[in-house]
Motif scaffolding. Sequence first.
Motif, PDB file in Angstrom:
ATOM      1  N   GLU A   1       0.719  -1.133  -0.007  1.00 29.90           N
ATOM      2  CA  GLU A   1      -0.001  -0.091   0.011  1.00 29.90           C
ATOM      3  C   GLU A   1       0.772   1.202  -0.068  1.00 29.90           C
ATOM      4  O   GLU A   1       1.536   1.296   1.069  1.00 29.90           O
ATOM      5  CB  GLU A   1      -0.828  -0.022   1.372  1.00 29.90           C
ATOM      6  CG  GLU A   1      -2.051  -0.985   1.276  1.00 29.90           C
ATOM      7  CD  GLU A   1      -2.684  -0.935   2.379  1.00 29.90           C
ATOM      8  OE1 GLU A   1      -2.697  -0.302   3.238  1.00 29.90           O
ATOM      9  OE2 GLU A   1      -3.704  -1.777   2.426  1.00 29.90           O
TER      10      GLU A   1
ATOM     11  N   VAL B   1       3.481   2.060  -1.241  1.00 30.52           N
ATOM     12  CA  VAL B   1       4.982   1.589  -0.913  1.00 30.52           C
ATOM     13  C   VAL B   1       6.076   2.639  -1.769  1.00 30.52           C
ATOM     14  O   VAL B   1       5.662   2.769  -3.321  1.00 30.52           O
ATOM     15  CB  VAL B   1       5.267   0.190  -1.086  1.00 30.52           C
ATOM     16  CG1 VAL B   1       6.724   0.242  -0.939  1.00 30.52           C
ATOM     17  CG2 VAL B   1       4.727  -0.442  -0.237  1.00 30.52           C
TER      18      VAL B   1
ATOM     19  N   ARG C   1      12.464  -8.184   3.193  1.00 28.32           N
ATOM     20  CA  ARG C   1      12.881  -7.064   4.070  1.00 28.32           C
ATOM     21  C   ARG C   1      14.463  -6.957   4.264  1.00 28.32           C
ATOM     22  O   ARG C   1      15.011  -6.592   5.014  1.00 28.32           O
ATOM     23  CB  ARG C   1      12.650  -7.309   5.631  1.00 28.32           C
ATOM     24  CG  ARG C   1      11.298  -6.420   5.906  1.00 28.32           C
ATOM     25  CD  ARG C   1      11.082  -6.463   7.193  1.00 28.32           C
ATOM     26  NE  ARG C   1      11.181  -5.489   7.899  1.00 28.32           N
ATOM     27  CZ  ARG C   1      11.025  -5.222   9.449  1.00 28.32           C
ATOM     28  NH1 ARG C   1      10.764  -6.305  10.098  1.00 28.32           N
ATOM     29  NH2 ARG C   1      11.147  -4.218  10.019  1.00 28.32           N
TER      30      ARG C   1
ATOM     31  N   ASN D   1      13.847  -1.550   3.983  1.00 30.40           N
ATOM     32  CA  ASN D   1      12.422  -1.185   4.501  1.00 30.40           C
ATOM     33  C   ASN D   1      11.924   0.046   3.389  1.00 30.40           C
ATOM     34  O   ASN D   1      12.838   0.802   2.859  1.00 30.40           O
ATOM     35  CB  ASN D   1      12.792  -0.616   5.783  1.00 30.40           C
ATOM     36  CG  ASN D   1      12.996  -1.601   6.734  1.00 30.40           C
ATOM     37  OD1 ASN D   1      12.610  -2.844   6.441  1.00 30.40           O
ATOM     38  ND2 ASN D   1      13.643  -1.173   7.937  1.00 30.40           N
TER      39      ASN D   1
ATOM     40  N   GLU E   1       8.409   5.181   2.396  1.00 28.28           N
ATOM     41  CA  GLU E   1       7.138   5.201   2.816  1.00 28.28           C
ATOM     42  C   GLU E   1       6.263   4.055   2.533  1.00 28.28           C
ATOM     43  O   GLU E   1       6.457   3.100   1.456  1.00 28.28           O
ATOM     44  CB  GLU E   1       6.610   6.292   1.963  1.00 28.28           C
ATOM     45  CG  GLU E   1       7.015   7.673   2.378  1.00 28.28           C
ATOM     46  CD  GLU E   1       6.612   8.791   1.443  1.00 28.28           C
ATOM     47  OE1 GLU E   1       5.447   8.700   0.586  1.00 28.28           O
ATOM     48  OE2 GLU E   1       7.472   9.686   1.286  1.00 28.28           O
ATOM     49  N   GLY E   2       5.014   3.945   3.202  1.00 27.56           N
ATOM     50  CA  GLY E   2       4.152   2.813   2.793  1.00 27.56           C
ATOM     51  C   GLY E   2       4.201   1.729   3.525  1.00 27.56           C
ATOM     52  O   GLY E   2       5.068   1.635   4.376  1.00 27.56           O
ATOM     53  N   GLU E   3       3.371   0.691   3.526  1.00 27.24           N
ATOM     54  CA  GLU E   3       3.288  -0.505   4.298  1.00 27.24           C
ATOM     55  C   GLU E   3       3.147  -1.689   3.482  1.00 27.24           C
ATOM     56  O   GLU E   3       2.536  -1.713   2.222  1.00 27.24           O
ATOM     57  CB  GLU E   3       1.954  -0.490   5.097  1.00 27.24           C
ATOM     58  CG  GLU E   3       1.936   0.632   6.044  1.00 27.24           C
ATOM     59  CD  GLU E   3       3.103   0.864   6.877  1.00 27.24           C
ATOM     60  OE1 GLU E   3       3.766  -0.199   7.157  1.00 27.24           O
ATOM     61  OE2 GLU E   3       3.163   2.060   7.376  1.00 27.24           O
ATOM     62  N   ILE E   4       3.803  -2.811   3.787  1.00 27.63           N
ATOM     63  CA  ILE E   4       3.572  -4.128   2.887  1.00 27.63           C
ATOM     64  C   ILE E   4       3.071  -5.147   4.211  1.00 27.63           C
ATOM     65  O   ILE E   4       3.440  -5.065   5.377  1.00 27.63           O
ATOM     66  CB  ILE E   4       4.998  -4.534   2.796  1.00 27.63           C
ATOM     67  CG1 ILE E   4       5.709  -3.396   1.587  1.00 27.63           C
ATOM     68  CG2 ILE E   4       5.070  -5.880   2.154  1.00 27.63           C
ATOM     69  CD1 ILE E   4       7.114  -3.733   1.216  1.00 27.63           C
ATOM     70  N   PHE E   5       2.265  -5.726   3.684  1.00 32.66           N
ATOM     71  CA  PHE E   5       1.625  -6.880   4.688  1.00 32.66           C
ATOM     72  C   PHE E   5       1.861  -8.164   3.924  1.00 32.66           C
ATOM     73  O   PHE E   5       1.755  -8.564   2.682  1.00 32.66           O
ATOM     74  CB  PHE E   5      -0.005  -6.485   4.786  1.00 32.66           C
ATOM     75  CG  PHE E   5      -0.223  -5.243   5.224  1.00 32.66           C
ATOM     76  CD1 PHE E   5      -0.511  -5.054   6.717  1.00 32.66           C
ATOM     77  CD2 PHE E   5      -0.415  -4.017   4.364  1.00 32.66           C
ATOM     78  CE1 PHE E   5      -0.907  -3.919   7.402  1.00 32.66           C
ATOM     79  CE2 PHE E   5      -0.782  -3.066   5.041  1.00 32.66           C
ATOM     80  CZ  PHE E   5      -0.991  -2.918   6.533  1.00 32.66           C
TER      81      PHE E   5
ATOM     82  N   ASN F   1       1.591  -6.576   9.007  1.00 29.67           N
ATOM     83  CA  ASN F   1       2.426  -5.792   8.461  1.00 29.67           C
ATOM     84  C   ASN F   1       3.749  -6.494   8.690  1.00 29.67           C
ATOM     85  O   ASN F   1       4.021  -6.678   9.805  1.00 29.67           O
ATOM     86  CB  ASN F   1       2.293  -4.479   9.280  1.00 29.67           C
ATOM     87  CG  ASN F   1       3.061  -3.229   8.809  1.00 29.67           C
ATOM     88  OD1 ASN F   1       4.125  -3.402   8.219  1.00 29.67           O
ATOM     89  ND2 ASN F   1       2.513  -2.009   8.883  1.00 29.67           N
TER      90      ASN F   1
ATOM     91  N   ARG G   1       6.476  -4.883   9.259  1.00 21.64           N
ATOM     92  CA  ARG G   1       7.379  -4.346  10.334  1.00 21.64           C
ATOM     93  C   ARG G   1       7.258  -4.963  11.458  1.00 21.64           C
ATOM     94  O   ARG G   1       8.168  -4.816  12.323  1.00 21.64           O
ATOM     95  CB  ARG G   1       6.997  -2.873  10.308  1.00 21.64           C
ATOM     96  CG  ARG G   1       7.519  -2.017   9.255  1.00 21.64           C
ATOM     97  CD  ARG G   1       7.066  -0.707   9.586  1.00 21.64           C
ATOM     98  NE  ARG G   1       6.892   0.172   8.216  1.00 21.64           N
ATOM     99  CZ  ARG G   1       8.092   0.859   7.638  1.00 21.64           C
ATOM    100  NH1 ARG G   1       9.097   0.777   8.183  1.00 21.64           N
ATOM    101  NH2 ARG G   1       7.832   1.404   6.400  1.00 21.64           N
ATOM    102  N   GLU G   2       6.219  -5.490  11.680  1.00 23.16           N
ATOM    103  CA  GLU G   2       5.857  -6.361  12.931  1.00 23.16           C
ATOM    104  C   GLU G   2       6.401  -7.856  13.018  1.00 23.16           C
ATOM    105  O   GLU G   2       6.148  -8.460  14.134  1.00 23.16           O
ATOM    106  CB  GLU G   2       4.456  -6.369  13.103  1.00 23.16           C
ATOM    107  CG  GLU G   2       4.061  -5.086  13.784  1.00 23.16           C
ATOM    108  CD  GLU G   2       2.289  -4.459  13.582  1.00 23.16           C
ATOM    109  OE1 GLU G   2       1.726  -5.700  13.373  1.00 23.16           O
ATOM    110  OE2 GLU G   2       2.119  -3.523  13.334  1.00 23.16           O
TER     111      GLU G   2
END
Lengths: 212, 259
Positions: A5, A7, A45, A48, A51-55, A60, A62-63
């Motif tokens: 999203e 990204v 990864r 990183n 900007e934006g998020e990857i699921f 996510n 990042r988690e």
Amino acid sequence: MFTLENVKYKDVLQIQNLKIHSGKVTVIVGESGSGKSTLLRLLNRMVNPTEGEIFYNGKNIREINPVNLRRKVVMLPQNPIMFPGTIKDNLLIGFKFSEKPLVDDNKLSEAMKIVKLDKKLDDKVDKLSGGEKQRVALCRTMLLEPEVFLLDEPSSALDEGTEDIIIKNIIDYVVENKKTLVMVTHSIKIAEEYGENILEIGNGKVIRNEMR
Amino acid sequence: MEGVVDLNIYQMISAYIFVLILLVIVRLRGIPREKEIIISSFRMTIQLILAGYVLDYIFKSSSPILTLIIIMIMEVFAIYNTFKRVKYPLTKELKKIISVSMFSGTLVSLFYFLLVVIGMKPWYDPRYFIPISGMIVGNSMTGISLGTKNLIEGMNSKKDLVETALMMGATPKMASKDIVNNAFDASILPTINSMVGMGIVSLPGMMTGQILSGISPLIAVRYQIAIMLGIMGSVSLTVIIFLQLGYKTFFTKDSQLNI
């Protein structure tokens, strides 16, 4: 499987919305330098997004602990890197890195057949040609049996005939074992023939996203 | 001959004949080195005379604070010298780790050596403390310089191997294991090599000094053996602390390569 999203990665890549589907063969094509490899590196990864998020499976990334993520989403870089030692050392090293139980020589030899590598396990890797090294690297990745394979030009050093056979074998293996494959290739022919989802990247943007 | 032969001023002057010989040789051969020879001989003389007076003062005053100040100066000097010796730019983090490793590695080994091995009383007796800390800190400095150089070179030249390992799910520790091991090996090698030739190829300085000052060679060798083991311990401890902390600076918190 993967959802991206908004990204952005530096000035290299900008993707508003993208889904990579589970159990499918996604083939990425595009000019060199267009950001194809960066997309793969974002997915496991190695970098990183700025900007934006990857699921990944709704979570996510990042988690998710990056090391654990990479044990499920294994990437094969474009240049086949060999660790000093024999073919067997190189095939087993992935198991050590991902802390998986080692497999026996029969399993290794079977995997070598998939990539058409007609060599002995005890052969030293520094004596291998570029194409043979690429096949060892590919074999090493396949043996890890991850959920997702990220292959960056896995056949760039092979002649066309060998390339066709090996790619076909990999795709068969992936489909049979219900794995997800994301593969960067320079070959439109391979993309058209095997891609269930073809992504074309140009100038850091997705310019074609075709489900077949 | 018993005791020590005190060199008088004429005897000292007569030793400078060696400088003259060297000057004549380079002049005759046309090697432009006269200036450096004169400056280095002069500097050596002045520095050692000053060191003699300073040590004489410290030995006479025998104060724990003064001894601690001396060891601190040695440590700081050794740390800066390490920064200078390594010909690569060092990150702030790496500099911090070099300093922490030098302080902890050398001080732990030094105090163990002085208090347990020698059983020195009082603990700050400068006659023991200063020369022994000089040897321990000096050798550890060489070790950590080599360790730093090899770690940086290894990480840069094997960047692709490290990254390939990470892509397969290796932790940074696994991915850099060989580089860390090579750096450790390279750092302790000079110490190991010097132990191999000791007593046959060379008579170490400390032992020679003790023998010259009239101590029995049998006692002198005991000290030399002990100090060599102490040096080896300190070099290994300092370098392993450095490497265990140092390799992490090449990775981000997300286990990505940071070069």
